[in-house]
Design a protein around this motif. Structure first.
Motif, PDB file in Angstrom:
ATOM      1  N   GLY A  80      -8.894   5.325   6.983  1.00 19.46           N
ATOM      2  CA  GLY A  80      -7.817   4.838   5.866  1.00 19.46           C
ATOM      3  C   GLY A  80      -7.708   5.843   5.698  1.00 19.46           C
ATOM      4  O   GLY A  80      -6.302   6.217   5.282  1.00 19.46           O
ATOM      5  N   GLN A  81      -7.918   7.539   5.399  1.00 16.01           N
ATOM      6  CA  GLN A  81      -7.326   8.776   5.351  1.00 16.01           C
ATOM      7  C   GLN A  81      -6.646   9.449   6.264  1.00 16.01           C
ATOM      8  O   GLN A  81      -5.318   9.392   5.544  1.00 16.01           O
ATOM      9  N   LEU A 119       1.363  -1.340   0.069  1.00 15.41           N
ATOM     10  CA  LEU A 119      -0.210  -0.165   0.042  1.00 15.41           C
ATOM     11  C   LEU A 119       0.643   1.664  -0.351  1.00 15.41           C
ATOM     12  O   LEU A 119       0.253   2.514  -0.253  1.00 15.41           O
ATOM     13  N   GLN A 120       2.090   1.351   0.647  1.00 16.29           N
ATOM     14  CA  GLN A 120       2.631   2.193   0.364  1.00 16.29           C
ATOM     15  C   GLN A 120       3.513   2.895  -0.055  1.00 16.29           C
ATOM     16  O   GLN A 120       3.813   4.053  -0.418  1.00 16.29           O
ATOM     17  N   ALA A 169      -1.399   9.414  -0.558  1.00 10.45           N
ATOM     18  CA  ALA A 169      -1.034  10.277   0.428  1.00 10.45           C
ATOM     19  C   ALA A 169      -0.624  11.697   0.834  1.00 10.45           C
ATOM     20  O   ALA A 169      -1.237  12.632   1.854  1.00 10.45           O
ATOM     21  N   PHE A 170      -0.079  11.650  -0.544  1.00 13.98           N
ATOM     22  CA  PHE A 170       0.774  13.110  -0.553  1.00 13.98           C
ATOM     23  C   PHE A 170      -0.791  13.757  -0.427  1.00 13.98           C
ATOM     24  O   PHE A 170      -0.537  15.063   0.162  1.00 13.98           O
ATOM     25  N   LEU A 219       1.265   8.242   7.270  1.00  9.74           N
ATOM     26  CA  LEU A 219       2.807   7.082   5.892  1.00  9.74           C
ATOM     27  C   LEU A 219       3.611   8.187   5.874  1.00  9.74           C
ATOM     28  O   LEU A 219       4.475   7.999   5.274  1.00  9.74           O
ATOM     29  N   MET A 220       3.244   9.904   6.043  1.00 10.34           N
ATOM     30  CA  MET A 220       3.674  11.453   5.194  1.00 10.34           C
ATOM     31  C   MET A 220       5.082  10.734   6.143  1.00 10.34           C
ATOM     32  O   MET A 220       6.060  11.768   6.319  1.00 10.34           O
ATOM     33  N   GLY A 221       5.082  10.652   7.529  1.00 13.82           N
ATOM     34  CA  GLY A 221       5.912  10.880   9.040  1.00 13.82           C
ATOM     35  C   GLY A 221       6.724  10.069   8.919  1.00 13.82           C
ATOM     36  O   GLY A 221       8.009  11.014   9.480  1.00 13.82           O
TER      37      GLY A 221
END
Length: 465
Positions: A297-298, A37-38, A45-46, A304-306
């Motif tokens: 999910g949001q 998923l990443q 994610a962005f 992820l961005m962290g």
């Protein structure tokens, strides 16, 4: 054998190969379970992270904070002294190749932190009228084990709220007093006053602080690092070669300068990466739990961005400053090695630059870790326990600036391990739920179909909220 030796021995077992295998293994498991998923959802994610960054009027309150404020609070805790000292320690002990393994841990850690944010959102609830959440809540309501949840809460309050913040304030005291010749005790009192003014304002003031300070400190450090790296542009490609080649042949990458083996390169890279981005440690879910989003999910994607910002950008730039300036030849370790890199790049201003960065990195971490501890004080005692908790935190900040913290570091590491274990048990025990919520997000929410886990206007549709 004194207390320090005893605790060190315990940590060598707790943070040995088994713990690193569990943390990294959990990331590998979720990477495959969530079908990488990443990578698949990076664009989303962005978009989820930065779509509301310039939106006005979204103040944090008893209903939670905005998605970006939650991420800022998480990053405030993630980006700290580990990004400066931890990266340098990994290079000094494991060679430049340790950075490659740090990237690997970050890649798999993104799926772990996504899973943590999912559970934090699903099991968030109101306590005394305020939205809260975190591992203690998803362990209690998901695993149905209140004793394991209480064990986690006690461990994180001690590890981060008290001992961890003593270490952070000590870093501030050492950096500021060294650069500006100010008594560390006065620095500690000043920091305690600043922290007190922020935390007394509750979730609203904490969110307001982190959403302003985190972008500022990140941009300040990133720009300073880029200036040095590009001023040594001829060493950029050789630096990346040292990182990649050194991951598999450390001795050859540095010409034998650092007597590291592949095992040491792997161990220090994985360990420093996991400690820095905190994936799987159960800390950041407290921030992601209170994000006001329509679907879990949001916030998982925002989480992820962290890791990308912490490990992919800040840690990488620290490594490149050290490698492109040739500071690795100085034979230093920890913050001294990082400082050497910036002094070679900026001259005398380098020590002031590092002092300023350490001040903001450590201050933001104190605020983030305070907030994580506060969530668990509420879990154990309700709001009535907050007054005493705040007083102890402020006292720890002052005391921390004046003492040698080797033992405190070791104790913090011990309780860090003790909070990781119940969190990993919860993640692994609720793997099927994490996959179910993720599939609901991709198959229903993203396609504007009816979703089982979507929020209503004021609450999440699950029986625990």
């Amino acid at each position: 054998m004194d207390l320090f030796d005893i605790v060190s021995k315990i940590n060598s077992i707790l943070w040995g190969p088994v713990m690193l295998f569990l943390l990294l293994g959990t990331g590998v498991l979720f990477t495959f379970k969530l079908r990488f998923l990443q990578i698949r959802k990076m664009k989303y994610a962005f978009k989820e992270t930065f779509k509301g960054i310039f939106k006005k009027g979204d103040r944090a309150n008893e209903d939670g904070m905005s998605s970006f404020q939650a991420l800022s609070t998480a990053i405030a805790a993630q980006v700290g002294t580990g990004n400066l000292a931890g990266v340098a320690t990994a290079i000094a002990a494991g060679g430049p190749g340790a950075i490659f393994w740090m990237w690997i841990s970050g890649f798999f850690g993104m799926s772990t932190i996504f899973a943590e944010a999912i559970l934090a959102q699903v099991y968030k609830k109101r306590v005394d009228g305020e939205v809260t959440g975190g591992p203690a809540y998803y362990i209690t309501d998901g695993l149905k084990n209140k004793y394991l949840a209480a064990f986690f809460s006690i461990a994180i309050i001690l590890a981060l709220g008290f001992m961890g913040n003593m270490v952070q304030s000590n870093s501030i005291g050492a950096a500021v007093s060294g650069a500006f010749n100010i008594n560390p005790l006065f620095v500690g009192i000043g920091v305690a006053i600043i922290v007190g003014l922020i935390i007394i304002g509750g979730i609203g003031r904490i969110a307001s602080f982190t959403e302003k300070i985190v972008p500022f400190m990140a941009i300040f450090y990133i720009l300073g690092s880029l200036i040095i790296v590009f001023s040594n542009y001829e060493n950029i490609i050789p630096a990346f070669k040292m990182i990649i080649y050194g991951a598999f042949n450390p001795m050859a990458a540095t010409g034998g300068l650092i007597g590291a083996t592949i095992k040491e390169s792997f161990r220090y890279g994985i360990a420093r990466g996991l400690f820095s981005n905190e994936a799987g440690m159960g800390s950041t879910p407290h921030a992601h739990a209170v994000a006001k989003v329509k679907h879990p999910g949001q916030q998982g994607l925002v989480a992820l961005m962290g890791v990308i910002i912490d490990t992919g950008i800040v840690c990488t730039l620290t490594a490149l400053v050290i490698l492109t300036t040739g500071s690795i030849e100085a034979g230093l370790s920890g913050a001294a090695l990082t400082q050497e890199g910036f002094m070679r790049g900026f001259g005398g201003f380098g020590s002031y630059f590092i002092a300023i960065c350490l001040f903001f990195f450590s201050l933001s971490t104190i605020i983030g870790w305070y907030f994580f501890g506060e969530s668990n004080v509420k879990f154990l005692f309700g709001k009535k326990g907050l007054g005493l908790y705040r007083a102890i935190v402020l006292l720890c900040i002052i005391v921390g600036t004046t003492m040698k913290v080797e033992l405190v570091w070791e104790l913090a590491d011990t309780f860090n391990a003790l909070m990781v274990i119940p969190n990993l048990i919860a993640l692994l025990g609720m793997t099927s739920l994490i996959v179910k919520v993720t599939n609901d997000y991709e198959n229903n929410f993203e396609k504007n179909k009816p979703s089982q886990y979507i929020n209503t206007e004021d609450k999440l549709r699950n029986p625990q909220y």
